[in-house]
Write a protein that holds these residues in place. Structure first.
Motif, PDB file in Angstrom:
ATOM      1  N   ILE A  39       0.899  -1.159   0.000  1.00  0.00           N
ATOM      2  CA  ILE A  39       0.000   0.000   0.000  1.00  0.00           C
ATOM      3  C   ILE A  39       0.928   1.197   0.000  1.00  0.00           C
ATOM      4  O   ILE A  39       1.659   1.410   0.976  1.00  0.00           O
ATOM      5  CB  ILE A  39      -0.943   0.013   1.214  1.00  0.00           C
ATOM      6  CG1 ILE A  39      -1.916  -1.148   1.145  1.00  0.00           C
ATOM      7  CG2 ILE A  39      -1.687   1.336   1.287  1.00  0.00           C
ATOM      8  CD1 ILE A  39      -2.935  -1.203   2.263  1.00  0.00           C
ATOM      9  N   GLY A  40       0.917   1.936  -1.087  1.00  0.00           N
ATOM     10  CA  GLY A  40       1.887   3.013  -1.237  1.00  0.00           C
ATOM     11  C   GLY A  40       3.280   2.412  -1.251  1.00  0.00           C
ATOM     12  O   GLY A  40       3.565   1.487  -1.995  1.00  0.00           O
ATOM     13  N   ARG A  41       4.143   2.897  -0.398  1.00  0.00           N
ATOM     14  CA  ARG A  41       5.499   2.342  -0.321  1.00  0.00           C
ATOM     15  C   ARG A  41       5.677   1.366   0.831  1.00  0.00           C
ATOM     16  O   ARG A  41       6.778   0.922   1.117  1.00  0.00           O
ATOM     17  CB  ARG A  41       6.515   3.474  -0.208  1.00  0.00           C
ATOM     18  CG  ARG A  41       6.350   4.299   1.024  1.00  0.00           C
ATOM     19  CD  ARG A  41       7.307   5.468   1.038  1.00  0.00           C
ATOM     20  NE  ARG A  41       7.099   6.226   2.256  1.00  0.00           N
ATOM     21  CZ  ARG A  41       8.074   6.634   3.041  1.00  0.00           C
ATOM     22  NH1 ARG A  41       9.308   6.395   2.730  1.00  0.00           N
ATOM     23  NH2 ARG A  41       7.794   7.306   4.128  1.00  0.00           N
ATOM     24  N   TYR A  42       4.593   1.034   1.512  1.00  0.00           N
ATOM     25  CA  TYR A  42       4.654   0.168   2.685  1.00  0.00           C
ATOM     26  C   TYR A  42       4.296  -1.272   2.321  1.00  0.00           C
ATOM     27  O   TYR A  42       3.274  -1.533   1.701  1.00  0.00           O
ATOM     28  CB  TYR A  42       3.712   0.673   3.777  1.00  0.00           C
ATOM     29  CG  TYR A  42       4.058   2.072   4.209  1.00  0.00           C
ATOM     30  CD1 TYR A  42       5.134   2.311   5.053  1.00  0.00           C
ATOM     31  CD2 TYR A  42       3.332   3.157   3.736  1.00  0.00           C
ATOM     32  CE1 TYR A  42       5.459   3.594   5.434  1.00  0.00           C
ATOM     33  CE2 TYR A  42       3.658   4.446   4.122  1.00  0.00           C
ATOM     34  CZ  TYR A  42       4.728   4.661   4.962  1.00  0.00           C
ATOM     35  OH  TYR A  42       5.070   5.931   5.335  1.00  0.00           O
ATOM     36  N   THR A  43       5.130  -2.189   2.772  1.00  0.00           N
ATOM     37  CA  THR A  43       4.851  -3.609   2.588  1.00  0.00           C
ATOM     38  C   THR A  43       3.985  -4.077   3.747  1.00  0.00           C
ATOM     39  O   THR A  43       4.243  -3.751   4.898  1.00  0.00           O
ATOM     40  CB  THR A  43       6.162  -4.420   2.554  1.00  0.00           C
ATOM     41  OG1 THR A  43       6.979  -3.937   1.496  1.00  0.00           O
ATOM     42  CG2 THR A  43       5.888  -5.898   2.352  1.00  0.00           C
ATOM     43  N   CYS A  44       2.973  -4.849   3.414  1.00  0.00           N
ATOM     44  CA  CYS A  44       2.036  -5.364   4.422  1.00  0.00           C
ATOM     45  C   CYS A  44       1.921  -6.875   4.275  1.00  0.00           C
ATOM     46  O   CYS A  44       2.154  -7.428   3.208  1.00  0.00           O
ATOM     47  CB  CYS A  44       0.660  -4.738   4.242  1.00  0.00           C
ATOM     48  SG  CYS A  44       0.644  -2.950   4.245  1.00  0.00           S
ATOM     49  N   LEU A  45       1.545  -7.522   5.347  1.00  0.00           N
ATOM     50  CA  LEU A  45       1.229  -8.943   5.346  1.00  0.00           C
ATOM     51  C   LEU A  45      -0.192  -9.106   5.855  1.00  0.00           C
ATOM     52  O   LEU A  45      -0.595  -8.415   6.788  1.00  0.00           O
ATOM     53  CB  LEU A  45       2.151  -9.717   6.289  1.00  0.00           C
ATOM     54  CG  LEU A  45       3.566 -10.008   5.860  1.00  0.00           C
ATOM     55  CD1 LEU A  45       4.333 -10.649   7.007  1.00  0.00           C
ATOM     56  CD2 LEU A  45       3.593 -10.907   4.657  1.00  0.00           C
ATOM     57  N   THR A  46      -0.917 -10.004   5.236  1.00  0.00           N
ATOM     58  CA  THR A  46      -2.224 -10.371   5.768  1.00  0.00           C
ATOM     59  C   THR A  46      -2.261 -11.882   5.876  1.00  0.00           C
ATOM     60  O   THR A  46      -1.929 -12.593   4.928  1.00  0.00           O
ATOM     61  CB  THR A  46      -3.369  -9.873   4.874  1.00  0.00           C
ATOM     62  OG1 THR A  46      -3.367  -8.453   4.872  1.00  0.00           O
ATOM     63  CG2 THR A  46      -4.715 -10.347   5.375  1.00  0.00           C
ATOM     64  N   MET A  47      -2.624 -12.350   7.063  1.00  0.00           N
ATOM     65  CA  MET A  47      -2.783 -13.788   7.265  1.00  0.00           C
ATOM     66  C   MET A  47      -4.247 -14.079   7.539  1.00  0.00           C
ATOM     67  O   MET A  47      -4.956 -13.251   8.115  1.00  0.00           O
ATOM     68  CB  MET A  47      -1.893 -14.287   8.394  1.00  0.00           C
ATOM     69  CG  MET A  47      -2.153 -13.693   9.743  1.00  0.00           C
ATOM     70  SD  MET A  47      -1.000 -14.210  11.024  1.00  0.00           S
ATOM     71  CE  MET A  47      -1.585 -15.831  11.415  1.00  0.00           C
ATOM     72  N   ILE A  48      -4.695 -15.242   7.083  1.00  0.00           N
ATOM     73  CA  ILE A  48      -6.108 -15.601   7.216  1.00  0.00           C
ATOM     74  C   ILE A  48      -6.225 -17.065   7.621  1.00  0.00           C
ATOM     75  O   ILE A  48      -5.483 -17.917   7.139  1.00  0.00           O
ATOM     76  CB  ILE A  48      -6.854 -15.316   5.895  1.00  0.00           C
ATOM     77  CG1 ILE A  48      -8.347 -15.527   6.043  1.00  0.00           C
ATOM     78  CG2 ILE A  48      -6.303 -16.149   4.760  1.00  0.00           C
ATOM     79  CD1 ILE A  48      -9.151 -15.003   4.881  1.00  0.00           C
TER      80      ILE A  48
END
Length: 167
Positions: A39-48
């Motif tokens: 998102i933009g320049r930010y790396t994100c993780l989503t776990m489900i």
């Protein structure tokens, strides 16, 4: 033992070879999928979670954080469950299983589809990226876990609470 199905994006950052998923590997509360996105320049993780579709997002992940993926996922899962006001004893009992974590390949297209929906929703809500850093991540997780989906018989948070109480 937690089985975490990692997407190719996550595996690339981990720089490891995942254990191939085989029929008969545990399904249920200990089975998770994780994906990486920007998102933009930010790396994100989503776990489900495969069973309940309960999801947890982590914002601002750096390359060094991928080296401690197990601890990162467990820590944020704990924070998210505490923010949902789930009994800490249930959380601790559940996270005992997370002491051992195996990274596998993905196997559940339905869960991955839902994961993609959550990611697209967050990218829509925070298009520039700088907004997401200022946002309360527990509020984002709270919001994301209150959607009913085709495969799900109820809200992911409700299903997660029920499953934790059964343990």
């Amino acid at each position: 033992m937690f089985l975490v199905g990692a997407t190719q994006k996550v595996l690339k950052n981990l720089d490891i070879k995942a254990v191939p998923f085989k029929e008969g590997m545990e399904e249920g509360m200990d089975r998770w999928h994780v994906n990486s996105f920007k998102i933009g320049r930010y790396t994100c993780l989503t776990m489900i979670n495969d069973l309940t579709l309960y999801c947890v997002t982590i914002v601002g992940v750096k390359k060094k954080d991928f080296l401690n993926l197990k601890e990162l996922l467990v820590e944020h899962l704990r924070e998210s469950l505490i923010a949902e006001e789930i009994n800490p004893e249930l959380i601790d009992a559940y996270l005992e299983n997370a002491k051992e974590m195996i990274i596998t390949t993905t196997n559940n297209r339905s869960t991955l589809g839902y994961l993609k929906e959550v990611i697209l929703s967050m990218q829509y809500d925070y298009p520039l990226g700088r907004d997401i850093v200022a946002a309360d991540i527990n509020e984002i997780n709270h919001y994301n876990n209150r959607f009913v989906h085709l495969r799900s018989p109820g809200y992911p948070i409700k299903l997660m609470k029920e499953q934790l109480e059964k343990m």
